[in-house]
Scaffold this motif. Structure first.
Motif, mmCIF file in Angstrom:
data_model
loop_
_atom_site.group_PDB
_atom_site.id
_atom_site.type_symbol
_atom_site.label_atom_id
_atom_site.label_comp_id
_atom_site.label_asym_id
_atom_site.label_seq_id
_atom_site.Cartn_x
_atom_site.Cartn_y
_atom_site.Cartn_z
ATOM 1 N N GLY A 1 0.686 -1.349 -0.034
ATOM 2 C CA GLY A 1 0.068 -0.203 0.114
ATOM 3 C C GLY A 1 0.768 1.374 -0.010
ATOM 4 N N THR B 1 1.633 6.598 10.185
ATOM 5 C CA THR B 1 1.242 5.136 9.488
ATOM 6 C C THR B 1 1.543 4.036 10.451
ATOM 7 O OG1 THR B 1 1.259 3.869 7.539
ATOM 8 C CG2 THR B 1 3.370 4.824 8.105
ATOM 9 N N VAL C 1 -8.631 6.236 1.614
ATOM 10 C CA VAL C 1 -7.308 5.916 2.390
ATOM 11 C C VAL C 1 -8.098 5.483 3.873
ATOM 12 C CG1 VAL C 1 -5.189 6.321 3.507
ATOM 13 C CG2 VAL C 1 -5.902 7.174 1.187
ATOM 14 N N VAL D 1 -2.776 6.077 9.241
ATOM 15 C CA VAL D 1 -2.939 5.731 7.945
ATOM 16 C C VAL D 1 -2.843 4.283 8.149
ATOM 17 C CG1 VAL D 1 -2.398 5.466 5.522
ATOM 18 C CG2 VAL D 1 -2.503 7.561 6.622
ATOM 19 N N HIS E 1 -4.929 1.012 1.960
ATOM 20 C CA HIS E 1 -5.644 1.839 0.835
ATOM 21 C C HIS E 1 -6.560 0.862 0.040
ATOM 22 C CE1 HIS E 1 -4.196 4.008 -3.384
ATOM 23 N NE2 HIS E 1 -5.276 4.553 -2.469
ATOM 24 N N MET F 1 -4.023 10.455 -6.275
ATOM 25 C CA MET F 1 -5.024 10.448 -5.235
ATOM 26 C C MET F 1 -5.519 11.684 -4.942
ATOM 27 S SD MET F 1 -2.271 8.301 -2.564
ATOM 28 C CE MET F 1 -3.601 8.419 -1.033
#
Length: 518
Positions: free
Chosen positions: A195, A203, A230, A337, A340, A464
């Motif tokens: 991802g 993340t 996301v 995060v 995805h 994105m």
């Protein structure tokens, strides 16, 4: 065994050594296949960090129909119902297949699989291994199986930098190996590269997972689908610095842990589903509470207490390394995060829009996840999709004429996302707005075409951001503060790199055109 790249002509190349890549290579046997990994097998992948499990309807009170309904509800209108049906029906047999490959799943004293509950699931259907180290156990077992399979040639310490295309079809790839640049001839390539978490400052993924597979595909002309979606995990362990944050699995909330603030208030008590609402709902709730000046914690003292260390040994260790005993203290958490949902647009066999290019796992957009992934659907997707991809690749005969002319072996620089992470956080966070997205596009377009270390990360973020700007609604994990309502019709985002660059040029305040060539 040391193998020279020119000896590999005609073999399919699988790029990536997480669950998706390992499974694809294994299921291609006995056909000779090349598995390209930028680290030693088992040392680097998002799969290794997966604490959650695999969702499969295995209990007597469960069914694929219920799993299907839960997945559609979480996907918020953007799931491909046919793709969802195929995955949920294949999931139970996929778990059995993994057990045959040597995965040691957690079992009850009577020998049956132990099933957990996670957010937005209506039944206990999450299969775990090694408690909260499912991904590590899967990678361990599958790596051992790969090393024992003579038809698989492993190129460890190799990184793909560009796909090579001739007459609109894959002709090979340009890679960085231990001795420098090398061209691998191949008319069949499978991307299983994970991802985009490493594009962001906070993340749960390795920082090296910065969307390189998406950049490879985009530069080769492939269509990406829904790249704006996301997923932020609501409960990453708060550490002093950003970067790769330890995950506090959703399974902890599935066992009854509560989200509280510094006052002990359960701030999601009025939210439908509360702690087990869909991830986008919980992540926004935590983010907004923190934005209002509160600290946020996951409290497992009453639900798990002294049993925490036994049930979640990895999380217990991570907490204790941070000076927290989760049996006696709430765990400080914040969103980060995590996954995805978008990716390379693929069909039911994993084929991309570029002839000879397949994608599998998180890098692919199959239609299973829609606008918001249902917990623990990703590992099972990687396993079942690998079977379909392997079957499709095996049925596609290699092109005997591939690589009729030499390609230049000039390596682009290794991708470095450090220059774009702040831009990603500002424009593509939990809440977005048009003005910030517009500014991000203006910043990212020159980087994407500049050819420097930030170029490939900027390509991915540009696509994105353009998709996020075009989606003038709030749906699933995509929330626009300036368009808080959901559109009546759910429409997928489909775009190429040329589309994104054209959009950036149109939006630019300057007259300087952005180069189209990659």
């Amino acid at each position: 065994m040391s193998v020279e790249p020119h000896d590999l002509r005609g073999r399919p190349v699988v790029v990536g050594s997480g669950v998706a890549g390992l499974m694809t290579a294994l299921l291609l046997a006995p056909e000779p296949v090349v598995l390209l990994s930028r680290a030693w097998l088992g040392d680097f992948s998002s799969s290794i960090l997966a604490q959650g499990g695999l969702a499969a309807s295995l209990d007597a009170d469960d069914s694929p129909d219920l799993h299907h309904a839960d997945t559609l509800a979480a996907g918020d209108g953007l799931c491909d119902e046919t793709a969802v049906r195929r995955v949920v029906e294949a999931a139970p047999l996929a778990v059995e297949k993994l057990a045959r490959f040597g995965v040691a799943f957690d079992r009850s004293p009577n020998g049956t699989l132990r099933l957990g509950l996670e957010a937005a699931h209506s039944r206990r259907r999450i299969v775990h291994a090694a408690g909260d180290a499912t991904g590590r156990e899967l990678v361990r077992a599958l790596t051992a199986a790969v090393r024992a399979t003579p038809s698989i040639t492993m190129l460890e310490g190799w990184e793909a930098r560009r796909l090579l295309v001739e007459d609109g079809a894959i002709a090979g790839l340009l890679a960085a190996g231990p001795a420098g640049a090398a061209v691998l001839s191949a008319s069949r390539v499978v991307l299983a590269t994970g991802g985009v978490g490493g594009l962001f400052p906070d993340t749960t993924n390795p920082l090296g997972s910065c969307g390189q597979g998406l950049a490879l595909a985009a530069r080769a002309g492939a269509v990406l689908a829904d790249p704006e979606f996301v997923q932020f995990h609501p409960t990453a362990l708060v550490l002093a610095a950003g970067g790769s944050l330890p995950l506090v699995s959703e399974a902890v909330r599935g066992e009854g842990a509560l989200l509280i603030d510094e006052n002990g208030d359960r701030f999601l008590a009025a939210t439908p589903g509360r702690e087990l609402a869909p991830r986008d709902v919980v992540a926004r709730g935590v983010w907004r509470h923190r934005a209002a000046g509160h600290r946020t914690f996951l409290d497992a003292r009453q639900s798990l207490g002294a049993s925490f260390a036994t049930r979640f040994p990895t999380i217990d260790r991570l907490c204790r390394e941070a000076g927290i005993d989760p049996a006696t203290r709430p765990i400080p958490v914040r969103p980060a995060v995590h996954y995805h949902m978008g990716g390379i647009a693929v069909d039911a066999e994993g084929r991309s829009s570029v002839s000879g290019l397949w994608a599998c796992g998180e890098v692919a957009r199959t239609g299973l996840h829609g606008a918001n992934r249902l917990a623990s659907n990703s590992l099972i997707e990687a396993v079942v999709s690998a079977a379909w991809v392997a079957e499709s690749v095996a049925a596609a005969a290699p092109d005997p004429a591939v690589r009729t002319r030499p390609f230049p072996a000039t390596l682009p620089p290794a991708p470095d996302a450090s220059l774009v992470r702040s831009c990603a956080a500002q424009a593509l966070g939990i809440e977005r707005d048009g003005e910030t997205l517009h500014e991000a596009i203006a910043t990212l377009a020159p980087l994407a075409t500049g050819g420097g270390p930030a170029s490939d990360p900027a390509v991915v973020l540009l696509m994105m951001a353009v998709a996020a700007l075009r989606r003038e609604e709030s749906r699933g994990a995509h929330y626009r503060a300036d368009f808080p309502l959901q559109a009546e019709k759910a429409t997928p985002s489909l775009l190429t790199l040329d589309d994104a660059l054209a959009a950036a040029e149109t939006l630019s305040d300057t007259a300087m055109p952005f180069a189209r060539s990659a």
